[in-house]
Write a protein that holds these residues in place. Structure first.
Motif, PDB file in Angstrom:
ATOM      1  N   ARG A   1      17.741  61.440 -14.424  1.00 56.32           N
ATOM      2  CA  ARG A   1      17.793  59.354 -14.477  1.00 56.32           C
ATOM      3  C   ARG A   1      19.194  59.858 -14.322  1.00 56.32           C
ATOM      4  O   ARG A   1      19.868  60.801 -15.023  1.00 56.32           O
ATOM      5  CB  ARG A   1      17.628  59.362 -15.586  1.00 56.32           C
ATOM      6  N   ASP A   2      19.703  59.359 -12.838  1.00 56.60           N
ATOM      7  CA  ASP A   2      21.004  59.038 -12.679  1.00 56.60           C
ATOM      8  C   ASP A   2      21.962  58.116 -13.652  1.00 56.60           C
ATOM      9  O   ASP A   2      21.350  57.089 -13.931  1.00 56.60           O
ATOM     10  CB  ASP A   2      21.035  58.133 -11.007  1.00 56.60           C
ATOM     11  N   GLU A   3      22.318  58.387 -14.758  1.00 56.50           N
ATOM     12  CA  GLU A   3      22.985  57.158 -15.896  1.00 56.50           C
ATOM     13  C   GLU A   3      23.480  56.145 -15.285  1.00 56.50           C
ATOM     14  O   GLU A   3      23.617  55.057 -16.157  1.00 56.50           O
ATOM     15  CB  GLU A   3      23.587  58.182 -17.218  1.00 56.50           C
ATOM     16  N   ASP A   4      24.433  56.104 -13.903  1.00 58.40           N
ATOM     17  CA  ASP A   4      25.295  54.445 -13.689  1.00 58.40           C
ATOM     18  C   ASP A   4      24.154  54.230 -12.804  1.00 58.40           C
ATOM     19  O   ASP A   4      23.360  53.340 -13.202  1.00 58.40           O
ATOM     20  CB  ASP A   4      25.597  55.352 -12.785  1.00 58.40           C
TER      21      ASP A   4
ATOM     22  N   LEU B   1      20.230  54.442 -12.963  1.00 58.30           N
ATOM     23  CA  LEU B   1      19.447  55.404 -13.643  1.00 58.30           C
ATOM     24  C   LEU B   1      18.289  55.124 -12.678  1.00 58.30           C
ATOM     25  O   LEU B   1      17.224  54.743 -13.218  1.00 58.30           O
ATOM     26  CB  LEU B   1      18.531  53.729 -14.807  1.00 58.30           C
TER      27      LEU B   1
ATOM     28  N   HIS C   1      22.858  50.980 -21.201  1.00 58.28           N
ATOM     29  CA  HIS C   1      22.284  51.566 -21.018  1.00 58.28           C
ATOM     30  C   HIS C   1      20.985  52.880 -20.922  1.00 58.28           C
ATOM     31  O   HIS C   1      20.857  53.781 -20.582  1.00 58.28           O
ATOM     32  CB  HIS C   1      23.783  53.221 -21.264  1.00 58.28           C
TER      33      HIS C   1
ATOM     34  N   TYR D   1      19.268  53.398 -23.077  1.00 57.66           N
ATOM     35  CA  TYR D   1      18.119  53.951 -23.929  1.00 57.66           C
ATOM     36  C   TYR D   1      17.873  53.040 -24.817  1.00 57.66           C
ATOM     37  O   TYR D   1      17.996  51.834 -25.303  1.00 57.66           O
ATOM     38  CB  TYR D   1      19.761  54.684 -25.190  1.00 57.66           C
TER      39      TYR D   1
ATOM     40  N   ASP E   1      19.485  60.350 -26.321  1.00 57.97           N
ATOM     41  CA  ASP E   1      19.251  61.614 -25.830  1.00 57.97           C
ATOM     42  C   ASP E   1      18.774  62.682 -26.185  1.00 57.97           C
ATOM     43  O   ASP E   1      18.510  63.816 -26.867  1.00 57.97           O
ATOM     44  CB  ASP E   1      20.408  62.050 -24.997  1.00 57.97           C
TER      45      ASP E   1
END
Ligand code: URA
Length: 212
Positions: free
Chosen positions: A103-106, A108, A193, A195, A202
């Motif tokens: 998953r691209d954390e920026d 998503l 974010h 989460y 994580d």
């Protein structure tokens, strides 16, 4: 989509220790393994068995054994790998396929970097392992892979799900297939974010340490 929340005191106990930020990686890994075995019991409730004739030391009888084709277990790398052993302990004859998704954390958005699955999954019971069903993006992409290969019977085994992710899976699957989700808990919401709150952080990092 069918949802099964495995409501059991042992599951609640182990999940509470997992959620605790002070739980070290080694304990975390051990508890994920134990939890998955408990979830696997629920997730495999509809696994296909066939009648077989056997002889006990006392008399002939007809029992039931898992038949062919074998189910396939698909951990989503990286965090799903921590669930593999617990699942195959209950399903030792299952085949194992792999999906590498990140998953691209920026943004998503989900990126697939590895795919090792049989080409034809028609008639196979498939079990996707991914500890956190958060936005649902990864799970929807994983389900799509299996459906494109002919699977119609898919069970997602997760530790924690967010209501947003469950809604996304339900919307994406529609009536295309028989999809079940088995989870230890459905949490409150996703934060900005992506989460799960309260979640457990994580899962990949907590299982394996942080890799940049
Ligand atoms: N992935 C995780 O590991 N944890 C979350 O809370 C959401 C996605």
């Amino acid at each position: 989509m069918r949802l099964h929340v495995a409501d059991h005191p042992l599951i609640a106990h182990k999940l509470t220790i997992l959620r605790d930020r002070h739980t070290p990686s080694a304990t975390f890994r051990q508890l994920v393994d134990e939890l998955v075995t408990l979830l696997a019991y629920e997730a495999t409730r509809h696994v296909v068995v066939t009648d077989v004739a056997i002889n006990t030391p006392v008399a002939p009888t007809v029992g039931r054994k898992m038949g062919k084709p074998q189910p396939i277990v698909v951990p989503v790398l990286r965090a799903g790998l921590g669930m593999l052993e617990g699942m195959t302990r209950l399903l030792p004859t299952a085949e194992v396929g792999f999906l590498g998704m990140k998953r691209d954390e920026d943004t998503l958005q989900v990126e697939t970097y590895a795919n090792r699955l049989p080409e034809d999954l028609s008639g196979r019971q498939c079990f996707i392992l991914d500890p956190m069903l958060a936005t649902g993006g990864t799970m929807v992409a994983a389900i799509d892979y299996l459906l494109e290969s002919g699977a119609r019977d898919v069970t997602c085994v997760c530790l924690v799900a967010a209501p947003e992710g469950l809604a996304e899976v339900e919307k994406a699957v529609g009536d295309r297939a028989d999809v079940s989700v088995v989870v230890a808990a459905v949490d409150d919401h996703l934060n900005d974010h992506g989460y799960i709150v309260p979640g457990l952080g994580d899962a990949g990092d907590r299982l394996y340490g942080i890799v940049d």
